[in-house]
Design a protein around this motif. Structure first.
Motif, short mmCIF file in Angstrom:
data_model
loop_
_atom_site.label_atom_id
_atom_site.label_comp_id
_atom_site.label_asym_id
_atom_site.label_seq_id
_atom_site.Cartn_x
_atom_site.Cartn_y
_atom_site.Cartn_z
N LYS A 36 0.84 -1.21 0.00
CA LYS A 36 0.00 0.00 0.00
C LYS A 36 0.87 1.25 0.00
O LYS A 36 0.61 2.19 -0.75
CB LYS A 36 -0.92 0.00 1.22
CG LYS A 36 -1.81 1.23 1.33
CD LYS A 36 -2.47 1.27 2.70
CE LYS A 36 -3.17 2.57 2.94
NZ LYS A 36 -2.27 3.72 3.06
N HIS A 37 1.89 1.26 0.80
CA HIS A 37 2.82 2.39 0.88
C HIS A 37 3.50 2.62 -0.48
O HIS A 37 3.63 3.76 -0.93
CB HIS A 37 3.86 2.15 1.96
CG HIS A 37 4.84 3.26 2.13
ND1 HIS A 37 4.54 4.40 2.82
CD2 HIS A 37 6.11 3.40 1.68
CE1 HIS A 37 5.59 5.21 2.79
NE2 HIS A 37 6.55 4.62 2.11
N SER A 38 3.89 1.55 -1.12
CA SER A 38 4.52 1.66 -2.44
C SER A 38 3.57 2.29 -3.45
O SER A 38 3.98 3.15 -4.24
CB SER A 38 4.96 0.28 -2.93
OG SER A 38 5.96 -0.24 -2.09
N PHE A 39 2.32 1.85 -3.44
CA PHE A 39 1.33 2.44 -4.33
C PHE A 39 1.15 3.92 -4.04
O PHE A 39 1.10 4.74 -4.95
CB PHE A 39 -0.03 1.74 -4.18
CG PHE A 39 -0.22 0.60 -5.11
CD1 PHE A 39 0.24 -0.66 -4.78
CD2 PHE A 39 -0.86 0.76 -6.32
CE1 PHE A 39 0.07 -1.73 -5.64
CE2 PHE A 39 -1.04 -0.30 -7.19
CZ PHE A 39 -0.57 -1.54 -6.85
N ALA A 40 1.05 4.25 -2.76
CA ALA A 40 0.79 5.63 -2.37
C ALA A 40 1.89 6.58 -2.81
O ALA A 40 1.64 7.74 -3.13
CB ALA A 40 0.61 5.72 -0.86
N HIS A 41 3.13 6.08 -2.86
CA HIS A 41 4.26 6.94 -3.18
C HIS A 41 4.88 6.65 -4.55
O HIS A 41 5.91 7.24 -4.89
CB HIS A 41 5.32 6.83 -2.08
CG HIS A 41 4.82 7.35 -0.77
ND1 HIS A 41 4.71 8.69 -0.48
CD2 HIS A 41 4.36 6.69 0.33
CE1 HIS A 41 4.23 8.85 0.74
NE2 HIS A 41 3.99 7.65 1.25
N ARG A 59 4.17 -8.29 -9.47
CA ARG A 59 2.94 -7.57 -9.78
C ARG A 59 1.82 -8.13 -8.92
O ARG A 59 1.95 -9.19 -8.34
CB ARG A 59 2.56 -7.67 -11.25
CG ARG A 59 2.43 -9.10 -11.73
CD ARG A 59 1.93 -9.24 -13.13
NE ARG A 59 0.51 -9.52 -13.03
CZ ARG A 59 -0.37 -9.25 -13.96
NH1 ARG A 59 0.00 -8.69 -15.08
NH2 ARG A 59 -1.63 -9.52 -13.81
N LEU A 60 0.76 -7.39 -8.83
CA LEU A 60 -0.38 -7.91 -8.10
C LEU A 60 -1.19 -8.81 -9.03
O LEU A 60 -1.53 -8.43 -10.14
CB LEU A 60 -1.26 -6.77 -7.60
CG LEU A 60 -0.67 -5.96 -6.45
CD1 LEU A 60 -1.64 -4.85 -6.04
CD2 LEU A 60 -0.35 -6.83 -5.27
N THR A 61 -1.47 -9.99 -8.55
CA THR A 61 -2.27 -10.93 -9.32
C THR A 61 -3.67 -11.00 -8.70
O THR A 61 -3.88 -10.59 -7.55
CB THR A 61 -1.64 -12.33 -9.29
OG1 THR A 61 -1.63 -12.80 -7.93
CG2 THR A 61 -0.22 -12.32 -9.84
#
Length: 97
Positions: A36-41, A59-61
């Motif tokens: 989540k932190h990676s996505f946010a930043h 990647r997100l599967t």
């Protein structure tokens, strides 16, 4: 939660259905928060077993997302139940939910 209520949910996080002890469940939650932190930043997705394809691409599967959803639903349910029981024991009242 513990600081304000005296209830520590960690011991309730044993997810027998997935053969995960409380420590493994907590680690999975920490991994989810890192993603989540990676996505946010805008950072790259961290490489965890559940963030990789069978060929190793990070990647997100759909399977990973489904597992995250299942974990979060489980954590909400057992934490809510544990908090309810804690309130009933500590304060000798029936929780309204």
């Amino acid at each position: 939660m513990f600081q304000y209520t005296g209830y520590d949910p960690i011991n309730d996080w044993v997810w027998s259905k997935r053969s995960m002890n409380a420590l493994a469940t907590r680690q999975m939650l920490n991994d989810i928060l890192q993603v989540k932190h990676s996505f946010a930043h805008g950072f790259p997705i961290p490489a965890f077993s559940w963030t990789q394809t069978p060929t190793g691409k990070v990647r997100l599967t759909a399977k990973g997302i489904k597992n995250v959803d299942a974990l979060l639903q489980y954590l909400v349910a057992v934490t809510d139940l544990g908090m309810k029981q804690n309130i009933q024991i500590i304060y000798s009242i029936v929780a309204p939910w």
